[in-house]
Design a protein around this motif. Structure first.
Motif, PDB file in Angstrom:
ATOM      1  N   LEU A   1       0.843  -1.189   0.000  1.00 38.61           N
ATOM      2  CA  LEU A   1       0.000   0.000   0.000  1.00 38.61           C
ATOM      3  C   LEU A   1       0.880   1.241   0.000  1.00 38.61           C
ATOM      4  N   ILE A   2       0.477   2.260  -0.773  1.00 41.80           N
ATOM      5  CA  ILE A   2       1.189   3.542  -0.818  1.00 41.80           C
ATOM      6  C   ILE A   2       0.191   4.634  -0.469  1.00 41.80           C
ATOM      7  N   GLY A   3       0.541   5.455   0.528  1.00 47.46           N
ATOM      8  CA  GLY A   3      -0.323   6.542   0.930  1.00 47.46           C
ATOM      9  C   GLY A   3      -0.085   7.805   0.131  1.00 47.46           C
ATOM     10  N   ILE A   4      -1.154   8.606  -0.096  1.00 43.05           N
ATOM     11  CA  ILE A   4      -1.084   9.869  -0.832  1.00 43.05           C
ATOM     12  C   ILE A   4      -1.498  10.971   0.130  1.00 43.05           C
ATOM     13  N   THR A   5      -0.611  11.962   0.331  1.00 44.95           N
ATOM     14  CA  THR A   5      -0.904  13.052   1.246  1.00 44.95           C
ATOM     15  C   THR A   5      -1.816  14.080   0.577  1.00 44.95           C
ATOM     16  N   PRO A   6      -2.334  15.066   1.326  1.00 40.35           N
ATOM     17  CA  PRO A   6      -3.143  16.120   0.693  1.00 40.35           C
ATOM     18  C   PRO A   6      -2.385  16.943  -0.332  1.00 40.35           C
ATOM     19  N   PHE A   7      -1.014  16.875  -0.298  1.00 32.26           N
ATOM     20  CA  PHE A   7      -0.209  17.615  -1.263  1.00 32.26           C
ATOM     21  C   PHE A   7       0.261  16.712  -2.400  1.00 32.26           C
ATOM     22  N   ALA A   8      -0.399  15.550  -2.536  1.00 34.35           N
ATOM     23  CA  ALA A   8      -0.112  14.596  -3.617  1.00 34.35           C
ATOM     24  C   ALA A   8       1.277  14.000  -3.504  1.00 34.35           C
ATOM     25  N   GLU A   9       1.810  13.994  -2.317  1.00 30.19           N
ATOM     26  CA  GLU A   9       3.093  13.353  -2.083  1.00 30.19           C
ATOM     27  C   GLU A   9       2.857  11.897  -1.710  1.00 30.19           C
ATOM     28  N   LEU A  10       3.749  11.024  -2.107  1.00 32.30           N
ATOM     29  CA  LEU A  10       3.595   9.596  -1.880  1.00 32.30           C
ATOM     30  C   LEU A  10       4.419   9.148  -0.682  1.00 32.30           C
ATOM     31  N   SER A  11       3.827   8.241   0.067  1.00 32.36           N
ATOM     32  CA  SER A  11       4.534   7.693   1.221  1.00 32.36           C
ATOM     33  C   SER A  11       5.412   6.537   0.809  1.00 32.36           C
ATOM     34  N   GLU A  12       6.247   6.123   1.732  1.00 28.16           N
ATOM     35  CA  GLU A  12       7.008   4.885   1.526  1.00 28.16           C
ATOM     36  C   GLU A  12       6.017   3.721   1.525  1.00 28.16           C
ATOM     37  N   PRO A  13       6.175   2.700   0.629  1.00 27.26           N
ATOM     38  CA  PRO A  13       5.225   1.589   0.590  1.00 27.26           C
ATOM     39  C   PRO A  13       5.196   0.841   1.932  1.00 27.26           C
ATOM     40  N   SER A  14       4.060   0.246   2.192  1.00 26.79           N
ATOM     41  CA  SER A  14       3.896  -0.572   3.402  1.00 26.79           C
ATOM     42  C   SER A  14       4.669  -1.876   3.259  1.00 26.79           C
ATOM     43  N   ASP A  15       4.755  -2.623   4.324  1.00 15.27           N
ATOM     44  CA  ASP A  15       5.349  -3.959   4.253  1.00 15.27           C
ATOM     45  C   ASP A  15       4.507  -4.830   3.327  1.00 15.27           C
ATOM     46  N   VAL A  16       5.142  -5.734   2.662  1.00 16.51           N
ATOM     47  CA  VAL A  16       4.472  -6.608   1.696  1.00 16.51           C
ATOM     48  C   VAL A  16       3.823  -7.779   2.436  1.00 16.51           C
ATOM     49  N   ILE A  17       2.623  -8.091   2.036  1.00 17.28           N
ATOM     50  CA  ILE A  17       1.956  -9.294   2.552  1.00 17.28           C
ATOM     51  C   ILE A  17       1.612 -10.208   1.393  1.00 17.28           C
ATOM     52  N   GLU A  18       1.463 -11.480   1.686  1.00 15.00           N
ATOM     53  CA  GLU A  18       1.118 -12.454   0.664  1.00 15.00           C
ATOM     54  C   GLU A  18      -0.258 -13.032   0.966  1.00 15.00           C
ATOM     55  N   ALA A  19      -1.072 -13.179  -0.069  1.00 14.79           N
ATOM     56  CA  ALA A  19      -2.438 -13.698   0.103  1.00 14.79           C
ATOM     57  C   ALA A  19      -2.845 -14.431  -1.151  1.00 14.79           C
ATOM     58  N   MET A  20      -3.826 -15.294  -1.002  1.00 17.78           N
ATOM     59  CA  MET A  20      -4.352 -16.052  -2.138  1.00 17.78           C
ATOM     60  C   MET A  20      -5.837 -16.309  -1.916  1.00 17.78           C
ATOM     61  N   GLY A  21      -6.533 -16.534  -2.987  1.00 21.39           N
ATOM     62  CA  GLY A  21      -7.926 -16.961  -2.883  1.00 21.39           C
ATOM     63  C   GLY A  21      -8.001 -18.406  -2.417  1.00 21.39           C
ATOM     64  N   ARG A  22      -9.018 -18.708  -1.657  1.00 20.53           N
ATOM     65  CA  ARG A  22      -9.142 -20.068  -1.118  1.00 20.53           C
ATOM     66  C   ARG A  22     -10.555 -20.588  -1.319  1.00 20.53           C
ATOM     67  N   ASP A  23     -10.644 -21.919  -1.309  1.00 20.93           N
ATOM     68  CA  ASP A  23     -11.949 -22.578  -1.438  1.00 20.93           C
ATOM     69  C   ASP A  23     -12.713 -22.402  -0.128  1.00 20.93           C
ATOM     70  N   ARG A  24     -13.811 -21.691  -0.172  1.00 24.97           N
ATOM     71  CA  ARG A  24     -14.627 -21.459   1.013  1.00 24.97           C
ATOM     72  C   ARG A  24     -16.011 -22.095   0.894  1.00 24.97           C
ATOM     73  N   SER A  25     -16.267 -22.889  -0.097  1.00 20.97           N
ATOM     74  CA  SER A  25     -17.573 -23.534  -0.290  1.00 20.97           C
ATOM     75  C   SER A  25     -17.516 -24.968   0.204  1.00 20.97           C
ATOM     76  N   GLY A  26     -18.362 -25.274   1.157  1.00 18.30           N
ATOM     77  CA  GLY A  26     -18.414 -26.630   1.678  1.00 18.30           C
ATOM     78  C   GLY A  26     -19.211 -27.556   0.784  1.00 18.30           C
ATOM     79  N   PRO A  27     -19.171 -28.859   1.059  1.00 22.37           N
ATOM     80  CA  PRO A  27     -19.971 -29.810   0.283  1.00 22.37           C
ATOM     81  C   PRO A  27     -21.470 -29.601   0.539  1.00 22.37           C
ATOM     82  N   GLN A  28     -22.278 -30.278  -0.252  1.00 20.71           N
ATOM     83  CA  GLN A  28     -23.714 -30.278   0.017  1.00 20.71           C
ATOM     84  C   GLN A  28     -23.963 -30.902   1.398  1.00 20.71           C
TER      85      GLN A  28
END
Length: 536
Positions: A124-151
């Protein structure tokens, strides 16, 4: 809009004013700047993830940055080197209703992932009211997962098999990622279902036997179908009951009492059978009668309160109880409890049916009370000038069969009233019987003619009578005569100064008998009878 002022001196303080060119709109803004203070752009806030099916939700806190940013860039990378911005314009979350609590997080959902289980990196990169950019946040890793159970599985059968609960189920179109089944059990249909299978059942399992169902409490079962991603679906609950044909043990220790208002309180100890759900209470007015049920539904208590009428002729009431288990098996009834009602009903009033009066006694014929709990009868007497009744005689149980009562303590001339009352074993008293009035005349023994003697003179053909003169104010004598089997008839009158009389009017032969009565100024004597004499 903004303006940049590069012409300033260090360590100075400045006040800026911004004034509209249109002077008709009087609106001026001010800002104070202290050049001794430097403003550093903070690092973008840390990302948090929620891995969902075919999408990834990101969020970050806005509390820690103290409104340093007005918008954000969200970037994603597959290799951690090449980053792609997911938003084409700065991402700004609209402010919620000002009357509500302020937001704690800003949310962004990435719905452009290619597939589940493909890892992505986010920053994530923050934008100040003066359109200045912040240092990026720490990186995280994520993935989509199966969340549907059986019948959800469907329980098709549940039954008692020799004290064990056997259930069967089916699962339509089992998914390819099905991992197995778990069985849950609870004591209530809406309760917490705890797993009872020590390990997951295989994908081909469709039957399970619970070897240790709760013999007391209820047993509800569900079947969980679980896939390889840990998603689970659950069947509708099914009730498994054990066939119970064994009734509880016979209740013991039934006790009770009845107060003077007719309130019956019964108590008994709780039975030892763990599946007792209540008790039924029965009553009867006699031990050999059919007992009636007082409790349409088993009561879940060991105390029962009944209300009875005490204005009855029955002196006892009888109770029994039976224990009922959860399958409505009834125990043998308890021993019969006999309770004696408090006696508040007076006995039946006795009666004086007839009387006989002499100059020395009054004889009363009575009809005793018909109540079976009578303990005694009391005879009351009241003189002519008395205002209250006086008890003069008590007949107890040993003499209740007596039908005649003698009152030898009377004097004449006098007038007496008599009444009778019965008393039962509880001390309840009947009403006084209707009173009977009797008049006792003066004692006539002092006026009795004594020494009457009759003798026949065969030569003179007369019967001579002699007697002793009585005391008192005698007015005359009356002579009575009876011939043979006839009746005494008034025969002659003799002056009071005489003490003899001769009967010369002997018409018939046979047996003659005489009587004499003295007539006084205030009374009459009884008739004195002579011995018979034979006239030839």
């Amino acid at each position: 809009l903004r303006v940049v002022d590069k012409n300033f001196e260090k360590d100075e303080q400045y006040l800026y004013a911004i004034i509209p060119y249109d002077r008709s709109r009087m609106d001026t803004g001010f800002v104070f700047v202290d050049t001794r203070l430097t403003t550093e752009i903070p690092k973008a806030p840390e990302l948090e993830k929620n891995e969902m099916e075919n999408q990834i939700e990101l969020r970050w806190s806005i509390q820690s940055i103290q409104n340093a940013f007005t918008a954000y860039w969200i970037e994603r990378s597959e290799d951690g080197r090449n980053w792609k911005r997911l938003n084409n314009i700065p991402y700004l979350q609209a402010t919620q209703n000002p009357n509500q609590e302020p937001d704690e997080y800003i949310y962004y959902t990435d719905t452009t992932i290619a597939r589940n289980y493909l890892p992505y990196k986010y920053r994530l990169i923050g934008i100040t009211p003066f359109a200045e950019l912040s240092e990026p946040s720490d990186v995280i890793e994520a993935m989509g997962r199966d969340r549907s159970g059986p019948q959800p599985p469907i329980i098709t059968s549940i039954k008692d098999v020799n004290g064990k609960i056997e259930l069967e189920w089916q699962l339509e179109n089992p998914p390819s990622d099905l991992k197995g089944f778990m069985i849950g059990r609870s004591s209530s249909i809406g309760g917490q279902y705890e797993p009872i299978t020590p390990q997951m059942l295989g994908t081909s399992a469709r039957k399970y036997t619970d070897s240790n169902p709760d013999p007391i409490d209820e047993n509800y079962y569900v079947v969980f179908a679980i896939d390889t991603a840990g998603n689970a679906s659950v069947s509708m609950p099914a009730y498994g009951f054990l066939i119970d044909s064994i009734p509880p043990a016979k209740p013991i220790g039934l006790t009770g009492n009845i107060d003077t208002l007719g309130v019956v309180t019964l108590r008994w100890p709780l039975g030892q059978d763990p599946d007792i759900t209540g008790y039924r209470v029965y009553f009867a007015n006699a031990a050999d009668h059919e007992f009636s049920n007082l409790t349409p539904y088993p009561i879940q208590d060991t105390v029962f309160v009944d209300t009875i009428s005490l204005n009855t002729l029955t002196k006892e009431i009888f109770y029994q109880i039976a224990a009922v288990d959860r399958n409505f098996n009834h125990s043998v009834r308890s021993d019969i409890l006999r309770l004696v009602k408090p006696d508040i009903v007076p006995p039946v009033t006795p009666l004086i049916s007839d009387y006989l009066v002499t100059d020395t006694a009054v004889i009363l014929k009575i009809i005793p009370s018909s109540s079976d709990d009578v303990a005694e009868h009391i005879l009351f007497r009241k003189g002519e000038k008395q205002t209250g009744w006086t008890p003069i005689l008590t007949l107890n149980n040993s003499s209740l069969n007596q039908t005649e009562i003698f009152d030898n303590n009377v004097t004449g001339p006098n007038y007496y009233l008599y009444a009778l009352q019965s008393v039962d074993s509880s001390g309840n008293k009947s009403e006084l019987s209707p009173s009977v009035g009797v008049r006792v005349r003066q004692n006539l023994k002092v006026f009795q003619i004594e020494g009457l003697n009759a003798s026949y003179d065969n030569q003179k053909k007369v019967v001579s009578l002699t007697w002793k003169k009585p005391q008192g104010d005698l007015k005359y004598y009356v002579i009575y005569r009876k011939v043979n089997a006839g009746k005494f008839e008034n025969f002659a009158s003799v002056d009071p100064d005489k003490s003899s009389f001769s009967d010369s009017e002997l018409i018939y032969q046979g047996e003659y008998q005489y009587g004499i009565k003295g007539v006084f100024s205030s009374n009459e004597s009884q008739i004195s009878i002579s011995s018979p004499v034979l006239v030839k």
